[in-house]
Design a protein around this motif. Structure first.
Motif: not given
Length: 226
Positions: A17-27
């Motif tokens: 799931a962490a791989e779905a996080v892109e640059d500039g994202t607020v998580v």
């Protein structure tokens, strides 16, 4: 699936799931053991140059994120693009959460997110939700809410602390009733009934919340959209 296999499955789900996080994202940073794997994986990506900010859903999530080196922000300062969170039970897009007592803030952050990625091991998947539903209540409302839960067909049980005398106290300073309703074929209806009770801060039924579910297996991760 034994305990070590479950832990490995949780790690696979969180890391995928962490791989779905892109640059500039607020998580949104969820709580619990599976979400913790996702937070640590994000921390490694931050070390490698990924530009993200996190909104923790609990004291635990905040501590793990700080240790992992993830910059933090708040809902007052940023919009959450996606959240990664665990669940105690999953039936399609419906969840029971709150085993760790953080479901009030989890629901706020998860609802604010553009997408919710739920991470779990296979033991959390069911056809019909039937886990006890955690209900966070104001301390003065414990007895009237418990009485109302009984009228709704549930069996409320005040959550007791393991390493202190007395009850568990949430991050918000409230008490938690674990309410056993048995099988819940209409979680939306029950969620509405619980939300309407005076003194209820939040309950652990997350109806139609999951956008994607990541289930770790013994060798891989299954991803599906409910």
């Amino acid at each position: 699936m034994n305990q070590s296999e479950r832990e490995a499955a949780k790690r696979r789900a969180g890391e995928r799931a962490a791989e779905a996080v892109e640059d500039g994202t607020v998580v949104g940073l969820g709580s619990g053991s599976t979400a913790a794997h996702a937070i640590r994986a994000l921390g490694r990506e931050v070390d490698a140059g990924l530009d993200v900010e996190g909104v923790p859903t609990s004291f635990q999530a905040r501590e793990i994120a700080v240790d992992a080196g993830i910059p933090l922000t708040t809902l007052d300062e940023a919009d959450v693009d996606l959240a990664i969170d665990g669940a105690d039970q999953i039936a399609g897009a419906d969840l029971v959460k709150g085993g760790g007592g953080a479901h009030a803030r989890e629901k706020i952050v998860d609802a604010a997110a553009g997408r919710l990625l739920v991470v779990a091991d296979p033991t959390k998947e069911v056809d019909v939700l039937d886990d006890p539903v955690p209900v966070e209540v104001l301390p003065d409302a414990r007895t009237p809410v418990a009485d109302a839960v009984r009228r709704l067909g549930g069996r409320p049980d005040l959550r007791r602390a393991d390493r202190k005398s007395g009850p568990v106290v949430s991050d918000n300073g409230n008490l938690i009733l674990d309410c056993d309703f048995g099988a819940m074929p209409d979680p939306a209806g029950l969620a509405a009934d619980l939300s309407a009770l005076p003194g209820v801060v939040e309950h652990g039924l997350f109806v139609d919340f999951a956008d994607e579910v990541y289930v770790g297996t013994e060798t891989d991760v299954t991803v599906f959209e409910p």
